[in-house]
Design an enzyme around this catalytic site. Structure first.
Site, short mmCIF file in Angstrom:
data_model
loop_
_atom_site.label_atom_id
_atom_site.label_comp_id
_atom_site.label_asym_id
_atom_site.label_seq_id
_atom_site.Cartn_x
_atom_site.Cartn_y
_atom_site.Cartn_z
N ARG A 121 105.83 140.31 56.47
CA ARG A 121 106.11 141.47 57.32
C ARG A 121 105.64 141.24 58.76
NH1 ARG A 121 102.84 144.95 53.14
NH2 ARG A 121 103.80 143.30 51.91
N LYS A 140 96.25 132.40 47.52
CA LYS A 140 96.90 132.58 46.24
C LYS A 140 96.22 131.72 45.17
CE LYS A 140 101.62 133.34 48.06
NZ LYS A 140 101.85 134.69 47.51
#
Length: 489
Positions: free
Chosen positions: A331, A257
């Protein structure tokens, strides 16, 4: 929480402040406490959110508006309570008179207490000169006795559960590591009379939880998976499974990020915090169903052996995922947790996760995305949301979008195309819910964190979803007269 809430017939004169919650109709008809001219000069008409204070007989007098009588609901009462908690935090003892409205009296009392407590919340662990609320007693007029006290106790339990979740989210990621998160949650579980099981890294590996292991490869700290179980005293009215994402800090892995993007990533365990917060209240709420919680915990870092884009992970249920973006890690750990939850054969599953920026783009910072495989269960979650005041919006799971994450080397990829990211993430999660189990996914990427105070929300971690989960658990086993939602088709 230091505040005690007491149901009383009339308010004691010794209270430091006297609050009247008033409707716009009551104000228009005239109040005995204050002249119409003073209210006109202050432009106070009883609208939702209005607050007016003045000195009276040696104490503070307060009017709090909730709008039109017929439109007062739990959310407006909660907001009124939050205004009281913020405005009167320097008072030690206050009394509140409830308005004459159509909302059920128990619901009014519970929502009022939730608002006062949550509006008083401050995270002061690392403040050298932090000033906690001085409020320690709130009397609520209108009747004493168990029937009036119970909703106050319930509201306090719910608020404490949400504040626990806030504390966990606000804790720095370097302090609340996965082992520390599991230890704290386990201690809470033991203290609240829950069954507790903590999977360490060896148990996770032996259990074939490849998603958790894959995300954890870049970390120097081991992962954990927490199970908490509430068993009712009587044979249960079914079983509800709660699953929460527990990424204690998300640097994005090798798909790193930006610095700006990491600033609030200690909140990436907001789903897990909400689940643990809700579970902490179960013995007080006493639902008729068995409630089981599954929270996978790790950080997502960039160590020398971090999962590389192109690596393939094998999940607990045997399916494989090609990882093309390591920043789509939630996920992966949820895949293991949902597989594990499915093995327990619950009557329904709900998962909460700060999963996608795409959901924030679609719904903004205050509304969670709701997806699922069963209309009845989706409707039950929406109804719980209406009561809890934690807003959700139903999004589709288009079956043809599954083509977006087809892989040539594994059963699926962990990402789709650039568009519809919240939906493809939901579809990927659906792959790990066993056939026939009603399931709902809440993408709480927006409302798990707030950049400012707003009603009962305090800047920082919000604890979003705690009230919704408690409402679901409280009513589970009584959906349309059945013990659980109908199986998915």
């Amino acid at each position: 929480m230091q505040i005690s809430f007491r149901a009383v017939r009339v308010l004691p004169k010794r209270a430091k402040a006297h609050i009247w919650i008033v409707t716009s109709e009551t104000v228009a008809a005239g109040l005995a406490q204050i002249s119409p001219r003073d209210l006109d000069n202050a432009d106070f008409s009883g609208k939702t959110g209005q607050l007016y204070t003045w000195p009276s007989e040696g104490r503070t007098a307060v009017l709090v508006g909730v709008g039109s009588r017929a439109e007062v609901d739990s959310n407006k009462m909660r907001r009124a309570g939050a205004s009281i908690g913020r405005k009167l935090g320097k008072q030690s003892w206050i009394g509140v008179d409830l308005p004459d409205v159509e909302l059920d009296g128990a619901a009014s009392r519970q929502a009022l207490v939730e608002g006062i407590a949550l509006g008083s919340y401050k995270f002061l662990t690392y403040k050298s000169e932090g000033e906690p609320t001085k409020l320690n007693r709130v009397d609520v007029a209108g009747g004493s006795g168990a029937a009036n006290q119970h909703p106050l106790d319930l509201g306090k339990a719910v608020a404490e559960a949400q504040m626990l979740a806030r504390d966990l989210v606000n804790e720095p990621g370097g302090t609340l590591t996965a082992p520390e998160f599991a230890d704290r949650a386990a201690a809470i579980g033991h203290d609240r009379g829950l069954s507790v099981k903590v999977w360490d890294e060896t148990a996770i590996a032996d259990g074939g939880l490849g998603g958790i292991l894959g995300v954890n490869r870049g970390s120097t700290l081991p992962p954990r998976l927490l199970e908490l179980t509430y068993d009712p005293p009587e044979p249960p009215n079914g079983t509800l499974a709660l699953v929460g994402k527990g990424i204690v800090f998300d640097a994005g892995g090798l798909s790193i990020k930006t610095g700006q993007g990491m600033m609030t990533m200690k909140c990436d365990m907001g789903g897990g915090a909400a689940v643990i917060g809700a579970m902490s209240a179960m013995t007080q709420i006493a639902p008729a169903a068995q409630i089981r919680a599954f929270v996978p915990m790790t950080d997502n870092m960039l160590g020398g052996d971090a999962t590389r884009p192109g690596d393939v992970l094998k999940i607990r249920n045997g399916k494989t995922i090609e990882v093309l973006n390591t920043d789509a890690e939630g996920r992966l750990i949820l895949a293991d947790a949902l597989s594990l939850a499915s093995e327990s054969e619950p009557d329904a599953i709900i998962d909460l996760a700060t999963l996608t920026g795409a959901c924030m783009v679609a719904l903004g910072p205050k509304i969670a995305g709701l997806m699922g495989n069963n209309d009845e269960w989706i409707e039950a979650v929406k109804q719980a949301s209406d009561v809890s005041g934690e807003r959700v919006w139903h999004l589709p799971l288009p079956a043809d979008y599954s083509k977006q994450f087809e892989s040539s080397v594994a059963d699926m990829k962990n990402i789709g195309t650039p568009h519809g990211g919240a939906l493809t993430a939901g579809l990927i999660l659906q792959e790990f819910v066993a056939e026939g189990i009603p399931w709902v996914h809440l993408d709480i990427a927006g409302p798990a964190w707030s950049d400012s105070d707003d009603a009962e929300i305090t800047k920082g971690g919000t604890g979003f979803g705690v009230r919704l989960l408690i409402e679901l658990a409280k009513n589970f086993g009584h959906l349309d007269g059945d013990n659980a939602p109908s199986p998915a088709e």
